[in-house]
Design an enzyme around this catalytic site. Sequence first.
Site, mmCIF file in Angstrom:
data_model
loop_
_atom_site.group_PDB
_atom_site.id
_atom_site.type_symbol
_atom_site.label_atom_id
_atom_site.label_comp_id
_atom_site.label_asym_id
_atom_site.label_seq_id
_atom_site.Cartn_x
_atom_site.Cartn_y
_atom_site.Cartn_z
ATOM 1 N N SER A 121 26.891 10.667 -15.035
ATOM 2 C CA SER A 121 25.712 10.836 -14.173
ATOM 3 C C SER A 121 24.653 11.688 -14.851
ATOM 4 C CB SER A 121 26.116 11.438 -12.832
ATOM 5 O OG SER A 121 26.969 12.515 -13.025
ATOM 6 N N HIS A 142 25.380 3.367 -15.078
ATOM 7 C CA HIS A 142 25.558 4.377 -14.026
ATOM 8 C C HIS A 142 25.543 3.719 -12.644
ATOM 9 C CE1 HIS A 142 23.839 8.303 -12.073
ATOM 10 N NE2 HIS A 142 25.126 8.179 -11.872
ATOM 11 N N GLU A 154 21.937 2.016 -12.883
ATOM 12 C CA GLU A 154 20.966 2.619 -13.798
ATOM 13 C C GLU A 154 21.509 2.403 -15.214
ATOM 14 O OE1 GLU A 154 20.666 6.921 -13.385
ATOM 15 O OE2 GLU A 154 18.489 6.824 -13.627
ATOM 16 N N ASN A 192 19.280 11.256 -11.093
ATOM 17 C CA ASN A 192 19.645 12.630 -10.763
ATOM 18 C C ASN A 192 18.542 13.641 -11.046
ATOM 19 O OD1 ASN A 192 22.173 12.548 -9.479
ATOM 20 N ND2 ASN A 192 23.044 11.801 -11.406
HETATM 21 N N1 CAA Z 1 33.667 -0.119 0.070
HETATM 22 C C1 CAA Z 1 33.198 -1.213 0.677
HETATM 23 N N2 CAA Z 1 32.323 -1.182 1.716
HETATM 24 C C2 CAA Z 1 31.936 0.034 2.161
HETATM 25 C C3 CAA Z 1 32.382 1.232 1.564
HETATM 26 C C4 CAA Z 1 33.284 1.120 0.467
HETATM 27 N N3 CAA Z 1 33.749 2.196 -0.175
HETATM 28 N N4 CAA Z 1 31.811 2.283 2.216
HETATM 29 C C5 CAA Z 1 31.021 1.772 3.166
HETATM 30 N N5 CAA Z 1 31.090 0.412 3.142
HETATM 31 C C6 CAA Z 1 30.337 -0.535 3.964
HETATM 32 C C7 CAA Z 1 30.767 -0.532 5.407
HETATM 33 O O1 CAA Z 1 31.849 -1.427 5.610
HETATM 34 C C8 CAA Z 1 29.504 -0.989 6.120
HETATM 35 O O2 CAA Z 1 29.378 -2.404 6.043
HETATM 36 P P1 CAA Z 1 28.443 -3.222 7.101
HETATM 37 O O3 CAA Z 1 27.024 -2.926 6.746
HETATM 38 O O4 CAA Z 1 28.810 -4.638 6.864
HETATM 39 O O5 CAA Z 1 28.818 -2.716 8.471
HETATM 40 C C9 CAA Z 1 28.395 -0.373 5.294
HETATM 41 O O6 CAA Z 1 28.975 -0.092 4.003
HETATM 42 C C10 CAA Z 1 27.911 0.907 5.909
HETATM 43 O O7 CAA Z 1 29.022 1.763 6.101
HETATM 44 P P2 CAA Z 1 29.376 2.508 7.469
HETATM 45 O O8 CAA Z 1 28.959 1.653 8.633
HETATM 46 O O9 CAA Z 1 30.794 2.963 7.402
HETATM 47 O O10 CAA Z 1 28.551 3.842 7.445
HETATM 48 P P3 CAA Z 1 27.012 4.089 7.234
HETATM 49 O O11 CAA Z 1 26.167 3.061 7.847
HETATM 50 O O12 CAA Z 1 26.864 5.502 7.624
HETATM 51 O O13 CAA Z 1 26.820 3.965 5.641
HETATM 52 C C11 CAA Z 1 26.811 4.764 3.432
HETATM 53 C C12 CAA Z 1 27.595 4.678 4.742
HETATM 54 C C13 CAA Z 1 26.696 3.367 2.817
HETATM 55 C C14 CAA Z 1 27.629 5.641 2.521
HETATM 56 C C15 CAA Z 1 25.376 5.327 3.752
HETATM 57 O O14 CAA Z 1 25.472 6.515 4.484
HETATM 58 C C16 CAA Z 1 24.574 5.615 2.503
HETATM 59 O O15 CAA Z 1 23.975 4.731 1.922
HETATM 60 N N6 CAA Z 1 24.554 6.907 2.091
HETATM 61 C C17 CAA Z 1 23.869 7.334 0.877
HETATM 62 C C18 CAA Z 1 24.766 7.070 -0.288
HETATM 63 C C19 CAA Z 1 24.151 7.499 -1.570
HETATM 64 O O16 CAA Z 1 23.044 8.000 -1.672
HETATM 65 N N7 CAA Z 1 24.913 7.279 -2.651
HETATM 66 C C20 CAA Z 1 24.506 7.687 -3.968
HETATM 67 C C21 CAA Z 1 25.094 9.025 -4.271
HETATM 68 S S1 CAA Z 1 24.643 9.568 -5.873
HETATM 69 C C22 CAA Z 1 25.782 8.866 -6.884
HETATM 70 O O17 CAA Z 1 26.699 8.193 -6.499
HETATM 71 C C23 CAA Z 1 25.630 9.021 -8.348
HETATM 72 C C24 CAA Z 1 25.457 10.346 -8.938
HETATM 73 O O18 CAA Z 1 25.179 10.346 -10.129
HETATM 74 C C25 CAA Z 1 25.621 11.618 -8.254
#
Ligand code: CAA
Length: 285
Positions: A121, A142, A154, A192
């Site tokens: 990251s 990424h 990315e 990031n």
């Molecule tokens: N595998 C498969 N599907 C998943 C999943 C997983 N691990 N986690 C969630 N889902 C699916 C759910 O089944 C759901 O599907 P539907 O749309 O068909 O209902 C959908 O994703 C949404 O999930 P939830 O309904 O459980 O919950 P939510 O609506 O609150 O969404 C979230 C959860 C997708 C995590 C959302 O909150 C989100 O987008 N959060 C931000 C995530 C983010 O910013 N990630 C980047 C972090 S930074 C990084 O990773 C890199 C770094 O370098 C630090």
Amino acid sequence: MNDIKNVSVIGGGTMGNGIAHVFAMSGFEVTLVEAKQQFLDKALDAIEKNLDRMLSKQKISNDDKKATLQRIHSTLNTVEGVMKADLVVEAIPEQFDLKKKVFQEVDENAPKHTILASNTSSISITKLAAQTKRPDRFIGMHFFNPVPVMKLVEVINGLETSEETTQTVMGLAEKLGKVPVSADDSPGFVSNRVLMPMINEAIFCVYEGVAEPEDIDQVMKLGMAHPMGPLRLADFIGLDVCLDILNVLYDGFKDPKYRPCPLLVKMVDAGKLGDKTGEGFFKYD
Ligand code: CAA
């Protein structure tokens, strides 16, 4: 563009098992490499659980789930795990020395044509590439958590990454149903460099008593349409990971605007790392 069929993923943690999941679901033969059987079992369990989640939402069929699982092979032996790879994606913890050791071993044992990618990251792709004899076939790939859901990959070019490698990896990301965005190697890349100062600033708001964590998150969710507030997201990413990335930005740019908030440092020292330890800015069961 190189023809990629066999993909080895090194590391089966949250990112690694998600990466293995999306490659296998898109028809690639995947070999997941882990250091210990218990980590491998945990990774395979997580993949099955996430496939079940997709099945219950009717995004995939039972046959898709079965075929995906059948395409995932696993091993505890890195040499054996990369022998047939066309692409190796490394997703181990964010420690340069650890990654250096793994990439040297992979470089020695993977076929000559194999592209080596890191899911880092924030660690410099140029510096990682320089540990191998194939910096032209080395790139950053990424992914974002949760990998099966987040659309972005990315793609980070090191100083010597060839155009062919970039095009292959961009094409590959599209085959996974993702949207690739290419960036040059720079501390924190784009994602990031933009995300972490926001998270750090939210932590400063807690530190200075400007508002409660719930309220800070509510502002960003309701006012800016973020799916998670910055503090919930920090817990989700891991406060230790956030601190590591901020330190890379701070060291890389020598600019005080990236100084990690003392509260973040204190929480990491206290072992409150977010979701994975059950407590960060919020508590989890
Ligand atoms: N595998 C498969 N599907 C998943 C999943 C997983 N691990 N986690 C969630 N889902 C699916 C759910 O089944 C759901 O599907 P539907 O749309 O068909 O209902 C959908 O994703 C949404 O999930 P939830 O309904 O459980 O919950 P939510 O609506 O609150 O969404 C979230 C959860 C997708 C995590 C959302 O909150 C989100 O987008 N959060 C931000 C995530 C983010 O910013 N990630 C980047 C972090 S930074 C990084 O990773 C890199 C770094 O370098 C630090």
